[in-house]
Design an enzyme around this catalytic site. Structure first.
Site, PDB file in Angstrom:
ATOM      1  N   ASN A   1       7.744   8.025   0.715  1.00 50.50           N
ATOM      2  CA  ASN A   1       6.720   8.945   1.771  1.00 50.50           C
ATOM      3  C   ASN A   1       5.251   8.582   0.993  1.00 50.50           C
ATOM      4  O   ASN A   1       4.978   9.068   0.154  1.00 50.50           O
ATOM      5  CB  ASN A   1       7.128  10.383   1.517  1.00 50.50           C
TER       6      ASN A   1
ATOM      7  N   GLU B   1      14.902  16.630   3.339  1.00 47.62           N
ATOM      8  CA  GLU B   1      14.386  15.666   4.277  1.00 47.62           C
ATOM      9  C   GLU B   1      14.859  14.260   3.682  1.00 47.62           C
ATOM     10  O   GLU B   1      14.919  13.149   4.384  1.00 47.62           O
ATOM     11  CB  GLU B   1      12.827  15.762   4.297  1.00 47.62           C
TER      12      GLU B   1
ATOM     13  N   ARG C   1       9.218   7.386   5.386  1.00 51.02           N
ATOM     14  CA  ARG C   1       8.731   8.523   6.332  1.00 51.02           C
ATOM     15  C   ARG C   1       7.542   8.215   6.981  1.00 51.02           C
ATOM     16  O   ARG C   1       6.517   7.976   6.433  1.00 51.02           O
ATOM     17  CB  ARG C   1       8.486   9.901   5.452  1.00 51.02           C
TER      18      ARG C   1
END
Ligand code: AMP
Length: 406
Positions: free
Chosen positions: A9, A376, A83
């Protein structure tokens, strides 16, 4: 099938990464921050649960990943999942081909802070792991099932048709995971009508019917919707012209105020964007903290009530995110604004739910209420595996066809 997936991320000056191994029990986490500055460092990488704090002065994204991943020498990833905040109108996770990278670049005007940082991360991992399959998992993808009457703004049509001005929604990975897991716990896997409240530093709500997003609180950008840590959520769109005419503010200043100086932080007169701090301050009589909490809960309840219009039937609500998972106080205050939906909280179960655990907290009458910790990273790893498997099965099929035709 990948045995381990590296989930990345990438922000503009930070990278969160996690290596998820096959059994899913064991994860290695890392956070590289202040990249490109003398204070750059990697924190929290734990191999065998050992905390690590490494200084990497002036390191860029690629160097930070190299140093971070050196620590994982025994655990090489088999695939990488990125992500990506904005995927435009892409509807699912995709293998990172040149075409998909171009689509992420094309969505940059819709996520100017996030997508360029993701592209830097993609470039770094492509150079570091040229042979590994890499997958983009989009925050927006889950909401691509919203019907047009939910995603259109009441604006001139050409802004939608020529400039893609519409509601996209975010936090899709979390809403997808939580609604799937929650409906499984409730014994109706991906069936029925559910609301999710993802309440963290960024917060949003979502309505899900038979496993698909039908409406959500965030819109063109992650600013629309409910009150967040530093983001205002919904305001009158004429605020911009009011501030320009009366205070002489330009668009940059207004945008910064709405994104960085508003929400809980603004309401509490700069006391804090952190809900824990505000609850403590409110208990000690701080009136700004008290009103910040009240606005947060009221607007949240209002958003949930509005989103319920997207559902033919309301089976229940899932709380998640740092606040939703950990604050019985905020859950109770929010539910107190929704009595007419028949929601009834079981106070004891709500108060006694252990931090970080799943559990049902309604009184057994009316729609169900659950706390479901989000995951997530796990969801991104799962979607990455799914895409990699699909691609390798398609390649195997093509090979078989070619052999049969030869
Ligand atoms: P997240 O962005 O999901 O990590 O959530 C961060 C938010 O969760 C911050 O506002 C924290 O103050 C809040 N939070 C974490 N634990 C608690 C708690 N026990 N009570 C209230 N808020 C909490």
């Amino acid at each position: 099938m990948p045995k381990s997936v590296l989930v990345i991320n990438c922000g503009s000056s930070s990278i969160k990464f996690a290596l998820l191994l096959e059994d899913q029990e064991f994860r290695i986490h890392g956070l590289a921050e202040n990249l490109g500055t003398p204070e750059a460092r990697i924190k929290g990488v734990t191999v065998g649960n050992e905390p690590v704090d490494i200084r990497i002065p002036n390191a860029d994204h690629k160097e930070a990943l190299e140093v971070g991943l050196e620590r994982l020498a025994n655990y090489k990833p088999d695939a990488i999942g990125h992500r990506i905040v904005h995927g435009g109108t892409l509807t699912k996770a995709e293998l990172l081909t040149d075409d998909i990278i171009e689509k992420i670049r094309a969505a940059t005007p819709l996520a100017p802070l996030h997508n360029p940082a993701h592209l830097v991360g993609i470039e770094a991992t492509k150079r570091l792991f040229p042979d590994l399959p890499q997958v983009a998992v989009f925050d927006t993808a889950f909401h691509q099932t919203m019907p047009e009457h939910a995603f259109r703004y009441a604006l001139p049509k050409f802004l939608y048709t020529e400039h893609n001005v519409r509601r996209y929604g975010f936090h899709g990975t979390s809403h997808a995971y939580v609604s799937e897991r929650g409906s499984e716990l409730a014994g109706s896997f991906k069936q029925g009508g559910w609301l999710t409240a993802h309440l963290g530093n960024g917060s949003s709500t979502c309505a899900i019917w038979n496993g698909q997003s039908v409406d959500t609180s965030m819109g063109l950008t992650p600013l629309e919707g409910i009150v967040m840590g530093t983001r205002s959520g919904d305001v009158d769109p004429s605020l911009h012209s009011f501030l320009a005419a009366n205070l002489g503010w330009d668009l940059y200043k207004i945008d910064k105020m709405l994104n960085k100086e508003s929400g809980l932080l603004g309401l509490s007169d700069n006391l804090s964007n952190d809900m824990r701090t505000l609850i403590e301050a409110s208990e000690q009589g701080n009136e700004d903290a008290t009103i910040a909490i009240e606005v947060f809960c009221y607007r949240l309840a209002k958003s949930l009530a509005a989103l319920s219009c997207g559902l033919p039937r309301l089976d229940g609500l899932f709380f998640t995110g740092g606040i939703g998972e950990n604050s019985a106080y905020i859950r109770e205050k929010t539910m107190a604004y929704l009595p007419h939906f028949g929601f009834k909280l079981n106070k004891e179960q709500n108060d006694n739910l252990k931090r970080g655990t799943e559990g049902r907290i309604d009184a057994g009458t009316g729609p169900q209420i659950w706390v479901v910790p989000t995951d997530e990273e796990g969801r991104i790893a799962q979607e990455t595996e799914h895409v990699v498997n699909e691609v390798s099965q398609a390649a195997a099929k093509k090979f078989e066809t070619n052999v049969a035709m030869a």
